[in-house]
Design a protein around this motif. Structure first.
Motif, PDB file in Angstrom:
ATOM      1  N   LEU A   1       0.853  -1.185   0.000  1.00  0.00           N
ATOM      2  CA  LEU A   1       0.000   0.000   0.000  1.00  0.00           C
ATOM      3  C   LEU A   1       0.888   1.233   0.000  1.00  0.00           C
ATOM      4  O   LEU A   1       1.786   1.366   0.844  1.00  0.00           O
ATOM      5  CB  LEU A   1      -0.889   0.034   1.242  1.00  0.00           C
ATOM      6  N   LEU A   2       0.661   2.125  -0.938  1.00  0.00           N
ATOM      7  CA  LEU A   2       1.405   3.371  -1.035  1.00  0.00           C
ATOM      8  C   LEU A   2       0.480   4.511  -0.619  1.00  0.00           C
ATOM      9  O   LEU A   2      -0.441   4.867  -1.354  1.00  0.00           O
ATOM     10  CB  LEU A   2       1.919   3.572  -2.465  1.00  0.00           C
ATOM     11  N   TRP A   3       0.727   5.059   0.563  1.00  0.00           N
ATOM     12  CA  TRP A   3      -0.119   6.117   1.091  1.00  0.00           C
ATOM     13  C   TRP A   3       0.536   7.465   0.796  1.00  0.00           C
ATOM     14  O   TRP A   3       1.394   7.929   1.536  1.00  0.00           O
ATOM     15  CB  TRP A   3      -0.313   5.921   2.588  1.00  0.00           C
ATOM     16  N   ILE A   4       0.153   8.081  -0.331  1.00  0.00           N
ATOM     17  CA  ILE A   4       0.659   9.395  -0.713  1.00  0.00           C
ATOM     18  C   ILE A   4      -0.251  10.442  -0.088  1.00  0.00           C
ATOM     19  O   ILE A   4      -1.403  10.600  -0.489  1.00  0.00           O
ATOM     20  CB  ILE A   4       0.701   9.567  -2.240  1.00  0.00           C
ATOM     21  N   ARG A   5       0.259  11.146   0.882  1.00  0.00           N
ATOM     22  CA  ARG A   5      -0.517  12.157   1.583  1.00  0.00           C
ATOM     23  C   ARG A   5      -0.162  13.530   1.019  1.00  0.00           C
ATOM     24  O   ARG A   5       0.966  13.991   1.154  1.00  0.00           O
ATOM     25  CB  ARG A   5      -0.247  12.095   3.084  1.00  0.00           C
ATOM     26  N   VAL A   6      -1.137  14.150   0.348  1.00  0.00           N
ATOM     27  CA  VAL A   6      -0.916  15.425  -0.324  1.00  0.00           C
ATOM     28  C   VAL A   6      -1.584  16.532   0.482  1.00  0.00           C
ATOM     29  O   VAL A   6      -2.805  16.529   0.653  1.00  0.00           O
ATOM     30  CB  VAL A   6      -1.471  15.407  -1.762  1.00  0.00           C
ATOM     31  N   ARG A   7      -0.802  17.460   0.954  1.00  0.00           N
ATOM     32  CA  ARG A   7      -1.356  18.577   1.716  1.00  0.00           C
ATOM     33  C   ARG A   7      -2.188  19.476   0.811  1.00  0.00           C
ATOM     34  O   ARG A   7      -1.744  19.854  -0.281  1.00  0.00           O
ATOM     35  CB  ARG A   7      -0.216  19.398   2.340  1.00  0.00           C
ATOM     36  N   THR A   8      -3.393  19.796   1.242  1.00  0.00           N
ATOM     37  CA  THR A   8      -4.267  20.674   0.467  1.00  0.00           C
ATOM     38  C   THR A   8      -4.947  21.667   1.398  1.00  0.00           C
ATOM     39  O   THR A   8      -4.919  21.522   2.624  1.00  0.00           O
ATOM     40  CB  THR A   8      -5.357  19.875  -0.277  1.00  0.00           C
ATOM     41  N   GLU A   9      -5.592  22.658   0.785  1.00  0.00           N
ATOM     42  CA  GLU A   9      -6.401  23.616   1.537  1.00  0.00           C
ATOM     43  C   GLU A   9      -7.878  23.246   1.457  1.00  0.00           C
ATOM     44  O   GLU A   9      -8.739  24.034   1.815  1.00  0.00           O
ATOM     45  CB  GLU A   9      -6.187  25.033   0.976  1.00  0.00           C
ATOM     46  N   ASP A  10      -8.169  22.053   1.015  1.00  0.00           N
ATOM     47  CA  ASP A  10      -9.546  21.608   0.840  1.00  0.00           C
ATOM     48  C   ASP A  10     -10.229  21.476   2.209  1.00  0.00           C
ATOM     49  O   ASP A  10      -9.653  20.899   3.134  1.00  0.00           O
ATOM     50  CB  ASP A  10      -9.560  20.250   0.123  1.00  0.00           C
ATOM     51  N   PRO A  11     -11.464  21.987   2.358  1.00  0.00           N
ATOM     52  CA  PRO A  11     -12.173  21.822   3.630  1.00  0.00           C
ATOM     53  C   PRO A  11     -12.442  20.358   3.977  1.00  0.00           C
ATOM     54  O   PRO A  11     -12.699  20.037   5.141  1.00  0.00           O
ATOM     55  CB  PRO A  11     -13.484  22.586   3.409  1.00  0.00           C
ATOM     56  N   LEU A  12     -12.358  19.475   3.001  1.00  0.00           N
ATOM     57  CA  LEU A  12     -12.544  18.047   3.261  1.00  0.00           C
ATOM     58  C   LEU A  12     -11.280  17.409   3.826  1.00  0.00           C
ATOM     59  O   LEU A  12     -11.315  16.266   4.279  1.00  0.00           O
ATOM     60  CB  LEU A  12     -12.945  17.317   1.970  1.00  0.00           C
ATOM     61  N   GLY A  13     -10.165  18.128   3.794  1.00  0.00           N
ATOM     62  CA  GLY A  13      -8.912  17.604   4.330  1.00  0.00           C
ATOM     63  C   GLY A  13      -7.909  17.270   3.250  1.00  0.00           C
ATOM     64  O   GLY A  13      -8.097  17.584   2.067  1.00  0.00           O
ATOM     65  N   ALA A  14      -6.829  16.604   3.656  1.00  0.00           N
ATOM     66  CA  ALA A  14      -5.753  16.243   2.732  1.00  0.00           C
ATOM     67  C   ALA A  14      -6.180  15.092   1.835  1.00  0.00           C
ATOM     68  O   ALA A  14      -7.074  14.320   2.168  1.00  0.00           O
ATOM     69  CB  ALA A  14      -4.499  15.855   3.512  1.00  0.00           C
ATOM     70  N   ASP A  15      -5.532  14.987   0.675  1.00  0.00           N
ATOM     71  CA  ASP A  15      -5.708  13.814  -0.178  1.00  0.00           C
ATOM     72  C   ASP A  15      -4.823  12.681   0.342  1.00  0.00           C
ATOM     73  O   ASP A  15      -3.699  12.936   0.781  1.00  0.00           O
ATOM     74  CB  ASP A  15      -5.320  14.139  -1.621  1.00  0.00           C
ATOM     75  N   PRO A  16      -5.295  11.432   0.282  1.00  0.00           N
ATOM     76  CA  PRO A  16      -6.595  10.965  -0.212  1.00  0.00           C
ATOM     77  C   PRO A  16      -7.725  11.349   0.742  1.00  0.00           C
ATOM     78  O   PRO A  16      -7.622  11.133   1.955  1.00  0.00           O
ATOM     79  CB  PRO A  16      -6.424   9.448  -0.296  1.00  0.00           C
ATOM     80  N   LEU A  17      -8.786  11.907   0.174  1.00  0.00           N
ATOM     81  CA  LEU A  17      -9.845  12.510   0.966  1.00  0.00           C
ATOM     82  C   LEU A  17     -10.517  11.514   1.911  1.00  0.00           C
ATOM     83  O   LEU A  17     -10.861  10.396   1.529  1.00  0.00           O
ATOM     84  CB  LEU A  17     -10.911  13.115   0.043  1.00  0.00           C
ATOM     85  N   LEU A  18     -10.694  11.968   3.161  1.00  0.00           N
ATOM     86  CA  LEU A  18     -11.441  11.273   4.222  1.00  0.00           C
ATOM     87  C   LEU A  18     -10.806   9.956   4.670  1.00  0.00           C
ATOM     88  O   LEU A  18     -11.440   9.166   5.356  1.00  0.00           O
ATOM     89  CB  LEU A  18     -12.897  11.025   3.805  1.00  0.00           C
ATOM     90  N   VAL A  19      -9.552   9.725   4.293  1.00  0.00           N
ATOM     91  CA  VAL A  19      -8.861   8.499   4.720  1.00  0.00           C
ATOM     92  C   VAL A  19      -8.033   8.808   5.966  1.00  0.00           C
ATOM     93  O   VAL A  19      -7.235   9.753   5.973  1.00  0.00           O
ATOM     94  CB  VAL A  19      -7.959   7.946   3.611  1.00  0.00           C
ATOM     95  N   THR A  20      -8.223   8.015   7.012  1.00  0.00           N
ATOM     96  CA  THR A  20      -7.504   8.199   8.268  1.00  0.00           C
ATOM     97  C   THR A  20      -6.455   7.104   8.453  1.00  0.00           C
ATOM     98  O   THR A  20      -6.478   6.073   7.777  1.00  0.00           O
ATOM     99  CB  THR A  20      -8.480   8.148   9.451  1.00  0.00           C
ATOM    100  N   ARG A  21      -5.568   7.329   9.407  1.00  0.00           N
ATOM    101  CA  ARG A  21      -4.556   6.324   9.725  1.00  0.00           C
ATOM    102  C   ARG A  21      -5.209   5.022  10.182  1.00  0.00           C
ATOM    103  O   ARG A  21      -4.750   3.924   9.857  1.00  0.00           O
ATOM    104  CB  ARG A  21      -3.603   6.852  10.792  1.00  0.00           C
TER     105      ARG A  21
END
Length: 266
Positions: free
Chosen positions: A185-205
């Motif tokens: 599994l490759l978890w690429i966490r992209v910082r964004t200013e989206d109100p939904l949070g960082a990409d990938p959206l809505l995925v938690t640890r």
């Protein structure tokens, strides 16, 4: 900032198909007779606007044949619903699955396009009953729809979040259980200013950990979009891609992801 503007089509991605798949993958098309590593994922794996995306960088560093099966804006549904993907993965010595977001897949609340998973099709009666004040025919993309729902009511949106996260865990586990090759599994966490949070959206640890028993490793890489890091050097941006170029990851981020994978793949 330094980058190349091109025509509407920008890079020649050498788009190709394998077997009976209805998905169009980034080329060049590879010979699948010998051992290879299959990379599945969304826009980052595909490498939009980047001449040499991280799967190609891994191939250069390791000498392993790396097949790019990325799809722009893909969720897990694009791969679960395609009849050729299981065969492609069955022939791989290793598969690398980019952790998909929880928004670009069909669920009890709304349907998405089976291949272009970022496209919103329609809301279910359940979602319409939670948001009777919303005209869902106004939406084309899931992200815009969900941003609008969150802006209306955090309390109501928590119900939507819970459904998407539950559906994500079930769908990703289903996909991973069906694999006949080892997977990372490759978890690429992209910082964004989206109100939904960082990409990938809505995925938690917790969600990633919940499915980690089905893979041989989880590789986590935090990157910043090209617009925030001035990582435009070497990007090729077409006329139709210019509005989103700053939200894509650039060549330096791709090099960072490849470096995190080289030892595992090699």
């Amino acid at each position: 900032m330094s980058f190349e503007r091109s025509g509407a089509t920008a890079l020649d991605y050498e788009i190709c198909r394998y077997g009976v798949s209805r998905l169009h993958f980034r080329g060049p098309k590879r010979d699948l007779d010998g051992p290879y590593v299959a990379f599945l994922g969304g826009t980052e794996t595909f490498g939009r606007c980047v001449p040499v995306p991280f799967p190609a960088l891994v191939e250069q560093a390791t000498g392993r044949t790396c097949v790019n099966l990325g799809q722009s804006n893909a969720g897990i549904d694009a791969f679960i619903g395609d009849p050729e993907v299981p065969r492609l993965l069955a022939g791989a010595r290793l598969s690398v699955l980019q952790v998909p977001g929880a928004t670009n897949m069909s669920n009890r609340f709304y349907r998405v396009h089976p291949r272009r998973n970022d496209r919103f099709l329609d809301a279910s009666p359940i979602l319409s009953s939670i948001y009777p004040d919303v005209d869902f025919t106004e939406f084309t993309f899931n992200r815009h729809m969900l941003q609008s729902l969150k802006a209306l009511s955090d309390d109501r949106f928590r119900v939507v979040e819970d459904e998407l996260r539950t559906a994500w865990s079930a769908r990703v586990r289903l996909f991973l259980r069906g694999l006949s090759c080892p997977s990372v599994l490759l978890w690429i966490r992209v910082r964004t200013e989206d109100p939904l949070g960082a990409d990938p959206l809505l995925v938690t640890r917790e969600m990633v950990e919940d499915v980690s028993d089905l893979v041989c490793d989880v590789v986590e890489v935090k990157v910043v979009p090209a617009g925030a890091s001035d990582d435009f050097a070497g990007m090729v941006v077409g006329q139709t891609e210019w509005p989103v170029a700053g939200r894509l990851i650039g060549p330096s981020a791709h090099a960072e992801i490849a470096a995190a994978l080289n030892q595992l793949v090699g």
